[in-house]
Structures are given as structure tokens and as C-alpha cells.
Design a protein around this motif. Structure first.
Motif, PDB file in Angstrom:
ATOM      1  N   GLN A   1     -23.074   7.571  20.844  1.00 29.71           N
ATOM      2  CA  GLN A   1     -21.664   7.471  20.458  1.00 29.71           C
ATOM      3  C   GLN A   1     -20.886   6.132  20.846  1.00 29.71           C
ATOM      4  N   ALA A   2     -20.293   5.489  20.028  1.00 30.63           N
ATOM      5  CA  ALA A   2     -19.758   4.339  20.817  1.00 30.63           C
ATOM      6  C   ALA A   2     -18.352   4.364  20.140  1.00 30.63           C
ATOM      7  N   GLY A   3     -17.219   4.741  20.567  1.00 29.33           N
ATOM      8  CA  GLY A   3     -16.123   5.051  20.058  1.00 29.33           C
ATOM      9  C   GLY A   3     -16.163   5.974  18.743  1.00 29.33           C
ATOM     10  N   PRO A   4     -15.454   5.546  17.753  1.00 27.68           N
ATOM     11  CA  PRO A   4     -15.654   6.573  16.649  1.00 27.68           C
ATOM     12  C   PRO A   4     -16.965   6.449  15.779  1.00 27.68           C
ATOM     13  N   PHE A   5     -17.937   5.693  16.174  1.00 25.74           N
ATOM     14  CA  PHE A   5     -19.029   5.240  15.526  1.00 25.74           C
ATOM     15  C   PHE A   5     -20.200   6.368  16.254  1.00 25.74           C
ATOM     16  N   THR A   6     -21.056   7.237  15.573  1.00 25.43           N
ATOM     17  CA  THR A   6     -22.253   7.548  15.946  1.00 25.43           C
ATOM     18  C   THR A   6     -23.751   7.368  15.355  1.00 25.43           C
ATOM     19  N   TYR A   7     -24.706   7.303  15.906  1.00 25.96           N
ATOM     20  CA  TYR A   7     -26.014   6.952  15.473  1.00 25.96           C
ATOM     21  C   TYR A   7     -26.920   7.751  16.161  1.00 25.96           C
ATOM     22  N   SER A   8     -28.063   8.191  15.307  1.00 22.19           N
ATOM     23  CA  SER A   8     -29.071   8.907  15.816  1.00 22.19           C
ATOM     24  C   SER A   8     -30.398   8.477  14.899  1.00 22.19           C
ATOM     25  N   THR A   9     -31.566   8.683  15.555  1.00 24.83           N
ATOM     26  CA  THR A   9     -32.964   8.624  14.787  1.00 24.83           C
ATOM     27  C   THR A   9     -33.723   9.592  15.229  1.00 24.83           C
ATOM     28  N   ALA A  10     -34.663  10.175  14.528  1.00 23.97           N
ATOM     29  CA  ALA A  10     -35.421  11.410  15.070  1.00 23.97           C
ATOM     30  C   ALA A  10     -36.586  11.596  14.099  1.00 23.97           C
TER      31      ALA A  10
END
Length: 261
Positions: free
Chosen positions: A76-85
């Protein structure tokens, strides 16, 4: 992670488990269990109740390994989230076969053949413009059994209540499929028409479903919590017109208890 093709409970459980683990600065492990309910397959008019097993580990670096989310990395960076799985999309049987996690299939699909499960790459991005509002987009791309096809889901989650011990959220989403996914899960080939009671049907790619889910979580302590979910999934456009579709809108829900280490 084994996901029933037409059951969204796992996705919502995943959000609950992820937020619980992310609440602490150090790595955490959540364990729990309960039950989930939904249609036997996308479009079925019969429901199935299956156990839900929660095993979810998240490291402070962003690495996670989970029975619900698969194995991957998120940040998470500030209001942004990212994931890969790396995850797993469950199979669909042409007969009512008992499995470890409940009945897996339906006699209604006799002659359609089995849809094999597949390993999937799952990529998700999100933005939280307000503390009570989050938008997200995720893609499910098969790495094996590629004829099962790809999907993209968009969603919005609103936090209706954020109390000391209770949280309540409402999520709405829509799913988009490529032509392979549409044909595999909602279509009937000429060969399948010969061996089943269904007429041949070739659905188009695009919007195929919408869903709504209400999630309530109560914390008994910093470790123990209980989560309840209730909602519905509606098939749209060609998916709703499929010969396999006996019910366009299906209920989905569940209940589970979890403990954080």
C-alpha cells in the motif's frame, strides 16, 4: 486457494482477512473456520453449503500465503493498493460428487463434461479516495487450462460502520469475461449438445455478472473475531440467457470465526 466459480464468498472473506492482518505492523497469522453457501454452479437453482477454512499469513514486507488469497505479494502506498498472487480456480463436475469442501458438481450438468480447475495469476489494484470508500479492479488469468478463460472484476466498497468492536461494509461489483470463459462456464458446444439435454449456445464476451455483499465483523478482543456475510449474485446478458441458467439471481453468504496470532 480453491474458488467456486460462482461463489463470491471467498473474495469477501479475503478482504476481511487481509484487512485484519494489515492492521498490525508486524507479520500476522489468522486461523479460523466456518461455513459458506451459494449455488452449485453459476446459474444453478440449487444451493450448496461448504466449510470455509481461514489460514492467512501476512509478513510485514507484503508477502502473504493464504487459503483464501493464494500466495503472493501486496503493498500500500498512500490511498493506492496493489497485489499479485498465484491462486486456484475450482473445477466444475457434471455429477453431484462429494468432495472435501462440500459437494462439487451437479447431475443437472450430465453430458456437459467436467471443467477442470486451473492455477491462476490474480492481479488487483485499488484506490481509497476517502477513509470510508474504496474502488478496486482485479484480473484472473489462468496459467493452466487456459481454455477456461480470463475475467476482470470491478468493485466498490463503502464502510457503513467503523466502531471500536464492530464494522459494517457494503460491496458491489461487476464481472467481465473473455469469450473462452463465457463459453466454458455459460456456453454449450455442438458436441455437448449431442451428449446433454441442452441446446447449443455460444455466449459473447463482456459483462456477465453483478454482485452485492453486506459484511459485518465483530471483535471480541484483539485476537478473536466473528464475521458474517450476506448477499446475492446476478447473471447478466448472455450468461443469463444460457441454457444452463435456471436461476439468474442466487443468494450467497457465510459465517466464520477467526483468531489472530
Amino acid at each position: 486457494m480453491k474458488k467456486h466459480p460462482s461463489l463470491m464468498l471467498g473474495a469477501v472473506c479475503l478482504l476481511s482477512a487481509a484487512s485484519a492482518c494489515a492492521a498490525e505492523p508486524d507479520g500476522q497469522f489468522a486461523v479460523g473456520g466456518g461455513i459458506g453457501a451459494g449455488p452449485r454452479y453459476a446459474g444453478s437453482d440449487r444451493n450448496v453449503v461448504s466449510p470455509v477454512i481461514v489460514l492467512d499469513y501476512t509478513h510485514a514486507s507484503g508477502f502473504f500465503a493464504s487459503s483464501l488469497r493464494g500466495v503472493g505479494y501486496g503493498y500500500q502506498a498512500g490511498p493506492f493498493t496493489y497485489s499479485t498472487a498465484l491462486g486456484y480456480r475450482g473445477e466444475r463436475k457434471e455429477k453431484n460428487e462429494k468432495a472435501l469442501f462440500g459437494n462439487n458438481g451437479s447431475e443437472e450438468l450430465k453430458g456437459m463434461g467436467d471443467v477442470k480447475g486451473n492455477a491462476s495469476a490474480i492481479v488487483s489494484i485499488g484506490i481509497k479516495p476517502l477513509p470510508i470508500l474504496e474502488f478496486n479492479v482485479s484480473a484472473d488469468v489462468p496459467l493452466s487450462q487456459r481454455e477456461n478463460g480470463k475475467t476482470i472484476h470491478t468493485g466498490i466498497t463503502a464502510q457503513l460502520l467503523d466502531g471500536r468492536n464492530d464494522t459494517l461494509s457494503l460491496s458491489a461489483g461487476a464481472g467481465f469475461a473473455d469469450s473462452k470463459y463465457a463459453q466454458t462456464y455459460h456456453g454449450v458446444t455442438a458436441q455437448q449438445a449431442l451428449t446433454s439435454n441442452f441446446k447449443a449456445f455460444t455466449p459473447k464476451s463482456g459483462l456477465y455478472e453483478a454482485n452485492l455483499m453486506l459484511t459485518w465483523q465483530h471483535k471480541f478482543s484483539n485476537q478473536w473475531s466473528v464475521t458474517a456475510l450476506a448477499g446475492a449474485n446476478t447473471l447478466l446478458r448472455d450468461a443469463s440467457k444460457s441454457p444452463l441458467t435456471k436461476r439468474k439471481t442466487s443468494p450467497a453468504g457465510g459465517f466464520y470465526v477467526s483468531y489472530l496470532y
